[in-house]
Structures are given as structure tokens and as C-alpha cells.
Design an enzyme around this catalytic site. Structure first.
Site, PDB file in Angstrom:
ATOM      1  N   ARG A  78     -19.233  25.317   5.781  1.00 37.23           N
ATOM      2  CA  ARG A  78     -19.894  25.252   7.092  1.00 37.23           C
ATOM      3  C   ARG A  78     -19.982  23.796   7.544  1.00 37.23           C
ATOM      4  NH1 ARG A  78     -24.623  29.338   5.063  1.00 37.23           N
ATOM      5  NH2 ARG A  78     -23.405  31.245   5.253  1.00 37.23           N
ATOM      6  N   ASN A 124     -18.400  40.781  10.612  1.00 36.30           N
ATOM      7  CA  ASN A 124     -18.270  39.316  10.714  1.00 36.30           C
ATOM      8  C   ASN A 124     -19.530  38.645  10.171  1.00 36.30           C
ATOM      9  OD1 ASN A 124     -19.675  40.421  12.897  1.00 36.30           O
ATOM     10  ND2 ASN A 124     -18.956  38.936  14.392  1.00 36.30           N
ATOM     11  N   GLY A 145     -30.464  32.282   7.913  1.00 33.30           N
ATOM     12  CA  GLY A 145     -31.294  32.910   6.875  1.00 33.30           C
ATOM     13  C   GLY A 145     -31.914  34.201   7.384  1.00 33.30           C
ATOM     14  N   LYS A 146     -31.183  34.881   8.295  1.00 35.38           N
ATOM     15  CA  LYS A 146     -31.702  36.135   8.875  1.00 35.38           C
ATOM     16  C   LYS A 146     -31.862  37.212   7.800  1.00 35.38           C
ATOM     17  CE  LYS A 146     -28.159  36.167  11.621  1.00 35.38           C
ATOM     18  NZ  LYS A 146     -27.584  34.832  11.402  1.00 35.38           N
ATOM     19  N   ASP A 205     -36.728  23.144   2.174  1.00 36.36           N
ATOM     20  CA  ASP A 205     -36.559  22.521   0.850  1.00 36.36           C
ATOM     21  C   ASP A 205     -35.282  21.690   0.756  1.00 36.36           C
ATOM     22  OD1 ASP A 205     -35.609  25.334   1.122  1.00 36.36           O
ATOM     23  OD2 ASP A 205     -34.614  24.905  -0.782  1.00 36.36           O
ATOM     24  N   ASP A 211     -26.102  32.089  10.373  1.00 39.33           N
ATOM     25  CA  ASP A 211     -26.372  31.652   8.993  1.00 39.33           C
ATOM     26  C   ASP A 211     -27.701  30.918   8.857  1.00 39.33           C
ATOM     27  OD1 ASP A 211     -23.885  32.718   8.307  1.00 39.33           O
ATOM     28  OD2 ASP A 211     -22.877  30.842   8.808  1.00 39.33           O
ATOM     29  N   VAL A 241     -38.866  27.978   1.745  1.00 36.90           N
ATOM     30  CA  VAL A 241     -38.756  26.820   0.844  1.00 36.90           C
ATOM     31  C   VAL A 241     -37.834  27.139  -0.345  1.00 36.90           C
ATOM     32  CG1 VAL A 241     -40.938  25.733   1.497  1.00 36.90           C
ATOM     33  CG2 VAL A 241     -40.949  27.513  -0.270  1.00 36.90           C
ATOM     34  N   GLN A 283     -25.050  36.971  13.676  1.00 30.69           N
ATOM     35  CA  GLN A 283     -24.648  35.719  14.351  1.00 30.69           C
ATOM     36  C   GLN A 283     -25.867  34.966  14.904  1.00 30.69           C
ATOM     37  OE1 GLN A 283     -22.716  38.822  15.275  1.00 30.69           O
ATOM     38  NE2 GLN A 283     -21.835  38.252  13.338  1.00 30.69           N
ATOM     39  N   GLY A 326     -22.566  37.749   7.568  1.00 29.05           N
ATOM     40  CA  GLY A 326     -22.708  37.611   6.117  1.00 29.05           C
ATOM     41  C   GLY A 326     -24.151  37.265   5.866  1.00 29.05           C
ATOM     42  N   HIS A 327     -24.938  38.235   5.433  1.00 29.91           N
ATOM     43  CA  HIS A 327     -26.376  38.021   5.247  1.00 29.91           C
ATOM     44  C   HIS A 327     -26.689  38.061   3.753  1.00 29.91           C
ATOM     45  CE1 HIS A 327     -27.161  39.704   9.569  1.00 29.91           C
ATOM     46  NE2 HIS A 327     -26.420  38.617   9.548  1.00 29.91           N
ATOM     47  N   LYS A 349     -32.515  36.947   4.601  1.00 31.97           N
ATOM     48  CA  LYS A 349     -33.728  36.745   3.797  1.00 31.97           C
ATOM     49  C   LYS A 349     -34.968  37.148   4.590  1.00 31.97           C
ATOM     50  CE  LYS A 349     -37.011  33.459   2.315  1.00 31.97           C
ATOM     51  NZ  LYS A 349     -37.445  32.236   1.698  1.00 31.97           N
ATOM     52  N   THR A 397     -18.926  35.328   4.476  1.00 32.13           N
ATOM     53  CA  THR A 397     -17.882  36.283   4.847  1.00 32.13           C
ATOM     54  C   THR A 397     -16.495  35.725   4.576  1.00 32.13           C
ATOM     55  OG1 THR A 397     -19.312  37.263   6.499  1.00 32.13           O
ATOM     56  CG2 THR A 397     -16.965  37.637   6.797  1.00 32.13           C
TER      57      THR A 397
HETATM   58  P1  GDP Z   1     -27.759  34.754   7.638  1.00 31.41           P
HETATM   59  O1  GDP Z   1     -26.350  35.016   8.017  1.00 31.41           O
HETATM   60  O2  GDP Z   1     -28.576  34.254   8.776  1.00 31.41           O
HETATM   61  O3  GDP Z   1     -28.423  35.913   6.951  1.00 31.41           O
HETATM   62  O4  GDP Z   1     -27.725  33.551   6.578  1.00 31.41           O
HETATM   63  P2  GDP Z   1     -26.711  33.401   5.327  1.00 31.41           P
HETATM   64  O5  GDP Z   1     -27.134  34.370   4.277  1.00 31.41           O
HETATM   65  O6  GDP Z   1     -25.306  33.425   5.783  1.00 31.41           O
HETATM   66  O7  GDP Z   1     -27.003  31.907   4.911  1.00 31.41           O
HETATM   67  C1  GDP Z   1     -28.281  31.468   4.563  1.00 31.41           C
HETATM   68  C2  GDP Z   1     -28.250  30.965   3.112  1.00 31.41           C
HETATM   69  O8  GDP Z   1     -29.438  30.244   2.853  1.00 31.41           O
HETATM   70  C3  GDP Z   1     -28.210  32.063   2.067  1.00 31.41           C
HETATM   71  O9  GDP Z   1     -27.489  31.588   0.957  1.00 31.41           O
HETATM   72  C4  GDP Z   1     -29.673  32.269   1.704  1.00 31.41           C
HETATM   73  O10 GDP Z   1     -29.861  32.784   0.386  1.00 31.41           O
HETATM   74  C5  GDP Z   1     -30.184  30.857   1.801  1.00 31.41           C
HETATM   75  N1  GDP Z   1     -31.590  30.715   2.206  1.00 31.41           N
HETATM   76  C6  GDP Z   1     -32.309  31.423   3.121  1.00 31.41           C
HETATM   77  N2  GDP Z   1     -33.521  30.885   3.299  1.00 31.41           N
HETATM   78  C7  GDP Z   1     -33.577  29.802   2.481  1.00 31.41           C
HETATM   79  C8  GDP Z   1     -34.561  28.781   2.243  1.00 31.41           C
HETATM   80  O11 GDP Z   1     -35.653  28.760   2.817  1.00 31.41           O
HETATM   81  N3  GDP Z   1     -34.225  27.792   1.341  1.00 31.41           N
HETATM   82  C9  GDP Z   1     -33.029  27.768   0.694  1.00 31.41           C
HETATM   83  N4  GDP Z   1     -32.780  26.760  -0.158  1.00 31.41           N
HETATM   84  N5  GDP Z   1     -32.089  28.697   0.904  1.00 31.41           N
HETATM   85  C10 GDP Z   1     -32.354  29.689   1.783  1.00 31.41           C
HETATM   86  P1  IMO Z   2     -24.087  35.669  10.480  1.00 32.10           P
HETATM   87  O1  IMO Z   2     -24.633  37.006  10.931  1.00 32.10           O
HETATM   88  C1  IMO Z   2     -21.712  32.144  11.487  1.00 32.10           C
HETATM   89  C2  IMO Z   2     -18.309  32.772  14.200  1.00 32.10           C
HETATM   90  C3  IMO Z   2     -16.914  32.607  13.645  1.00 32.10           C
HETATM   91  C4  IMO Z   2     -16.180  32.117  14.870  1.00 32.10           C
HETATM   92  C5  IMO Z   2     -16.849  32.918  16.004  1.00 32.10           C
HETATM   93  C6  IMO Z   2     -16.080  34.157  16.432  1.00 32.10           C
HETATM   94  O2  IMO Z   2     -23.817  35.598   9.019  1.00 32.10           O
HETATM   95  O3  IMO Z   2     -24.952  34.565  10.990  1.00 32.10           O
HETATM   96  P2  IMO Z   2     -15.702  36.543  15.340  1.00 32.10           P
HETATM   97  O4  IMO Z   2     -15.050  36.959  14.049  1.00 32.10           O
HETATM   98  O5  IMO Z   2     -17.130  36.982  15.459  1.00 32.10           O
HETATM   99  O6  IMO Z   2     -14.896  36.911  16.551  1.00 32.10           O
HETATM  100  O7  IMO Z   2     -15.705  34.919  15.307  1.00 32.10           O
HETATM  101  O8  IMO Z   2     -18.126  33.287  15.511  1.00 32.10           O
HETATM  102  N1  IMO Z   2     -19.157  33.732  13.458  1.00 32.10           N
HETATM  103  C7  IMO Z   2     -20.179  33.382  12.667  1.00 32.10           C
HETATM  104  N2  IMO Z   2     -20.622  32.151  12.290  1.00 32.10           N
HETATM  105  N3  IMO Z   2     -22.354  33.251  11.056  1.00 32.10           N
HETATM  106  C8  IMO Z   2     -21.950  34.483  11.451  1.00 32.10           C
HETATM  107  O9  IMO Z   2     -22.631  35.603  11.181  1.00 32.10           O
HETATM  108  C9  IMO Z   2     -20.780  34.594  12.260  1.00 32.10           C
HETATM  109  N4  IMO Z   2     -20.098  35.627  12.786  1.00 32.10           N
HETATM  110  C10 IMO Z   2     -19.117  35.095  13.541  1.00 32.10           C
HETATM  111  O10 IMO Z   2     -16.877  31.659  12.596  1.00 32.10           O
HETATM  112  O11 IMO Z   2     -16.463  30.762  15.098  1.00 32.10           O
HETATM  113 MG    MG Z   3     -24.413  34.462   7.444  1.00 32.74          MG
END
Ligand code: GDP
Ligand code: IMO
Ligand code: MG
Length: 428
Positions: free
Chosen positions: A304, A38, A15-16, A332, A13, A413, A223, A40-41, A18, A299
Site C-alpha cells: 500500500r 475487491n 480497519g473496517k 499504535d 483498508d 491500538v 472500500q 479485503g477485510h 475489525k 486481496t
Molecule cells: P479494511 O479493508 O478496512 O477492513 O482493512 P484491512 O483489513 O484491509 O486493513 C487493516 C489492517 O490493519 C488489518 O491488517 C487489521 O488487522 C489491522 N488493524 C485494524 N485496526 C488496527 C489497529 O488499531 N492497530 C493495528 N496495529 N492494526 C490494526
Molecule cells: P477494502 O474494502 C483499498 C481500489 C483498487 C483500485 C480501485 C478500483 O479492503 O477497503 P476495483 O477492483 O474496485 O475496480 O479497483 O479501487 N480498491 C481498494 N483499495 N481497499 C479496498 O477495499 C479496495 N477495493 C478496491 O486498488 O485502485
Molecule cells: Mg482492506
């Protein structure tokens, strides 16, 4: 710059989504190499927000070919519903390529994931319940079902039967659950076969040819480094290799073909699910990071866990991935704190430790040693260049860069594509 990997440097999570989407317009292929739904991007394009779970974030860039590599585990029902959800919003998904060697998540994998967690009780991992662990376990046990099996009915029947023979014993005798009928599973899988067929391809051949022709290929990790089954906080990890080496095995591309490895790094730290987290906050600062940062799982919708930036983890990510750059996200979110603590080392049994301990017990006992950095109060969401940032924000970024062991080449930002400060190009 033919091939680069973009991966999570913390616990996911970061910010991959983005970051991948930002580069998507300039690359030819975006490849998922491990994990499954699993992930959630989140990708924000203008006023549109997309939550992608299985599909590579490059799917939103029209010129880019999205690829699901052999290392990914694919739930066919999720694949089709994610595709139709995007089609309904006008996104063309016809270029998608899916490896015939990718393993399938079936209903019995999600069942086993959920009952195992229930059985573990207090010791549970806190998985996403998407069947990820059991599907990878079957792959390693050589009783998995692959995408290509959908196109040979008799092989599919034999394989599903073989996988269920053993699982049904466990489900019935250990978990007191009803046995799963293999005929029903085969029928369900066959119903997806024709719809998926147009996407199935020899993805390793296509990707290697593309790299040889000088096309730009981006490998998008799911992840993060600390969730890696080998290098993460085992057993509180996912069941695949999000680290850079996973891109080679999960896409069939040799390490000599990869030029750059970018670690996505949040300006603070978050984690979902169970497991150690030295800088976790249980006070109003933790609550503030969660609220301001919108730190709720894409997801599973779980809150968090939030904490300060941990430089020990960032250094470790540089080491195990061979990072060439960082993309620092969510700077930010830190606006408004007078002082920002940053964990520079751990105290373990009275000793100062600079590197991530390999021993699980040591890591569980690690206490963060903080350095206080001065904060800033100015709005930074409109900053376009590094010099647009307030002096203290610049100093925060520079301090993190020095502690983390690789240059910070971009800064987020805000969630939108354009809310990014680019310092060094990732594609030069
Ligand atoms: P990922 O799983 O690594 O793709 O990240 P997630 O999408 O699960 O979580 C990142 C969250 O931060 C999302 O809601 C994005 O829209 C948000 N995000 C990403 N980069 C930035 C940033 O630079 N600033 C802010 N405020 N939000 C961001
Ligand atoms: P993104 O790609 C954050 C965590 C789960 C749990 C552990 C094992 O959005 O960054 P699983 O279902 O994979 O066997 O769960 O890994 N987990 C994540 N935590 N971001 C994720 O993906 C995750 N995918 C799995 O919460 O602790
Ligand atoms: Mg995510």
C-alpha cells in the site's frame, strides 16, 4: 439504535473489518451493501486471523445474521469458496442471506477487467482484477445477470447471450482475444445455482421488518469515501458507492431508518492502486509506516502507498457521509515518531485551500500544508481507556477530532478485538 452504517473515510483498508467484527456481537444483522470481492477485510479473533472478501465481517459473530445486499456484485465461485473456507475452520455460515437482486460477476467480467487495464497501459486504474467495474457497467447498461436469473434457465441463457453478443465483438475486434462461448458460461453458472439457493432471500423485506421490530442492523461498507464513483477521486475509484447513501440503495432501506454513520479513519493514510494522494511519502517514513502498519493488500498482496494523516480528506468524509462519529484505527503504528506531521490544508497554485477541491486538476496539484504534532514513545497497545494514553497521544487524537468535524468515539491500538479504546458507545 436500530440502524447504523460503518464505512471507510479514506481510500479503503482503514480497519473496517475489525470495527464491524467488534460490534458484531451486539448487532442482529451485518449487511454488505456495495462492492464485491475487491474488498479485503481482516478480522483477528484471539490467535485466529480471517481475511474476508465478499462476506460481511459479522459472519464471525454467532448471534448475527450476515446479509449480502442487492447493491453487491457477487462472484459465485468466490462466495462458495469463502463459505467453505470458513466452514473448514468451524465457522457456522448457515444464516447467510443473499439478495436475489444482487448482480453476478461471471468469468467474462474478470476477463474484461483485466484486458481493459492492459489496454489502458500507463493510464490504468490499478483495479483488483476481480471484474467489479465491468459487472457494475453491465448492471447500469441493463445487460447484467442477477442471482435470481440462476433459477430460470431459459432467461439465464437469453441474458448471457445478450451480454456476450456485444462483449465478444469488443474482445475479438479490439482486444484480439478469443470470443467467450455463452453455453459454457450458462453451464458454469447453473452448476452453482443449487448450492447458492438456500441463502437467496428478499433481503430488503427482511431488513426493513427487522428495523421496524427494533433489531439492530449494521451496514458495512467496502472500500472508502475517496474510492466512491461519485464522491471519490474519479476516475481512480471503484465502480460503486461506498459512501453512506450507498447503504440505502444497496440494501433497500430508506435514509430515515438510519440513525448513525461511523467513519473508520486510519491515524495516517494509505492507498492501493493509481490516483492522486497529496500526503504520500516516498522516504523512510513512508517505508516505516508500511512496515510497522503491515500495509500490504489483503486481496491483491500489493504494497500500500503510505502517507501522513490528511485532515482535509477526513472533513470531506464527514461532509459527504453525514458522519456522526469516527473510529480512529492504528494509532499504535505511530508510536516512536518524535514529531508527527498532519496535513491541515492544501496549497494549490499558491493559495491555501481548506476543503477538498472538486476539480480533478486542482486535486492533482494539491500540496499538503503540515502542522507538526509532538509524538510519543510509550507502548500504547495495552491502553484500555483514553486516559491510559500518553499525553501526546491524547493530544494527537483531540487535534484530529477537531480538524475532522465529528467525535472520535473509539480508538484502535492493535489489530485484535480487545485492542480498542471505547469512548462513546456506538449502540446507545
Ligand atoms: P479494511 O479493508 O478496512 O477492513 O482493512 P484491512 O483489513 O484491509 O486493513 C487493516 C489492517 O490493519 C488489518 O491488517 C487489521 O488487522 C489491522 N488493524 C485494524 N485496526 C488496527 C489497529 O488499531 N492497530 C493495528 N496495529 N492494526 C490494526
Ligand atoms: P477494502 O474494502 C483499498 C481500489 C483498487 C483500485 C480501485 C478500483 O479492503 O477497503 P476495483 O477492483 O474496485 O475496480 O479497483 O479501487 N480498491 C481498494 N483499495 N481497499 C479496498 O477495499 C479496495 N477495493 C478496491 O486498488 O485502485
Ligand atoms: Mg482492506
Amino acid at each position: 439504535m436500530p440502524a447504523l452504517v460503518l464505512l471507510g473515510a479514506q481510500w479503503g483498508d482503514e480497519g473496517k473489518g475489525k470495527a464491524t467484527d467488534l460490534l458484531g456481537g451486539s448487532v442482529d444483522y451485518v449487511v454488505r451493501y456495495q462492492g464485491g470481492n475487491n474488498a479485503g477485510h481482516t478480522v483477528v479473533v484471539g490467535d485466529q486471523k480471517y481475511a474476508l472478501h465478499l462476506l460481511p465481517s459479522g459472519i464471525l459473530s454467532p448471534g448475527c445474521t450476515p446479509v449480502i445486499g442487492n447493491g453487491v456484485v457477487v462472484d459465485p465461485a468466490v462466495l462458495l469458496s469463502e463459505l467453505s473456507g470458513l466452514n473448514d475452520r468451524g465457522v457456522d455460515t448457515s444464516k447467510l442471506l443473499l439478495s436475489g437482486n444482487a448482480h453476478l460477476i461471471t468469468p467474462y467480467h474478470t476477463t474484461v477487467d483485466k484486458v481493459t487495464e492492459r489496454f489502458l497501459g500507463k493510464r490504468k486504474i490499478g483495479t483488483t482484477g476481480r471484474g467489479i467495474g465491468p459487472t457494475y457497467a453491465d448492471k447500469i447498461n441493463r445487460v447484467g445477470i442477477r442471482v435470481q436469473d440462476l433459477y430460470d434457465e431459459s432467461i439465464l441463457e437469453q441474458k448471457v447471450e445478450a451480454a456476450l453478443d456485444f462483449k465478444n465483438q469488443i474482445l475479438a475486434k479490439l482486444y484480439n482475444r478469443r470470443a467467450i462461448e455463452s453455453g459454457k458460461i450458462v453451464e458454469e453458472l447453473l452448476a452453482y445455482a443449487e448450492q447458492i439457493k438456500p441463502y437467496v432471500a428478499d433481503t430488503t423485506l427482511i431488513l426493513n421488518n427487522a428495523i421496524d421490530e427494533g433489531k439492530v442492523v449494521l451496514f458495512e461498507g467496502g472500500q472508502g469515501t475517496l474510492l466512491d464513483v461519485d464522491h471519490g477521486t474519479y476516475p481512480f475509484v471503484t465502480s460503486s458507492n461506498p459512501t453512506a447513501g450507498g447503504a440505502c440503495t444497496g440494501a433497500g432501506v430508506g435514509p430515515t431508518k438510519i440513525n448513525r454513520v461511523i467513519g473508520i479513519l486510519k491515524a495516517y493514510t494509505t492507498r492501493v492502486g493509481a490516483g492522486p494522494f497529496p500526503t504520500e511519502l516516498f522516504d523512510k517514513d513512508g517505508e516505516a509506516l508500511r512496515t510497522i502498519g503491515g500495509e500490504r493488500g489483503v486481496t491483491t498482496g500489493r504494497d500500500r502507498r503510505c502517507g501522513w494523516f490528511d485532515a482535509v480528506i477526513a472533513r470531506y468524509a464527514t461532509r459527504v457521509n453525514g458522519l456522526t462519529d469516527f473510529f480512529l484505527t492504528k494509532l499504535d503504528v505511530l508510536t516512536g515518531w518524535e514529531q508527527i506531521p498532519v496535513c491541515v490544508a492544501y496549497e494549490i497554485d499558491g493559495k491555501r485551500v481548506e476543503e477538498l477541491p472538486y476539480s480533478q486538476s486542482d486535486f492533482h496539484h494539491a500540496k499538503p500544508i503540515y502542522e507538526m504534532l509532538p509524538g510519543w514513545s510509550e507502548d500504547i497497545t495495552k491502553a484500555k481507556t483514553f486516559s491510559d494514553l500518553p499525553k501526546n497521544a491524547q493530544a494527537y487524537v483531540k487535534a484530529l477530532e477537531e480538524m475532522s468535524g465529528a467525535p472520535i468515539s473509539a480508538i484502535g491500538v492493535g489489530p485484535g478485538r480487545t485492542e480498542t479504546i471505547e469512548i462513546n458507545s456506538f449502540l446507545s
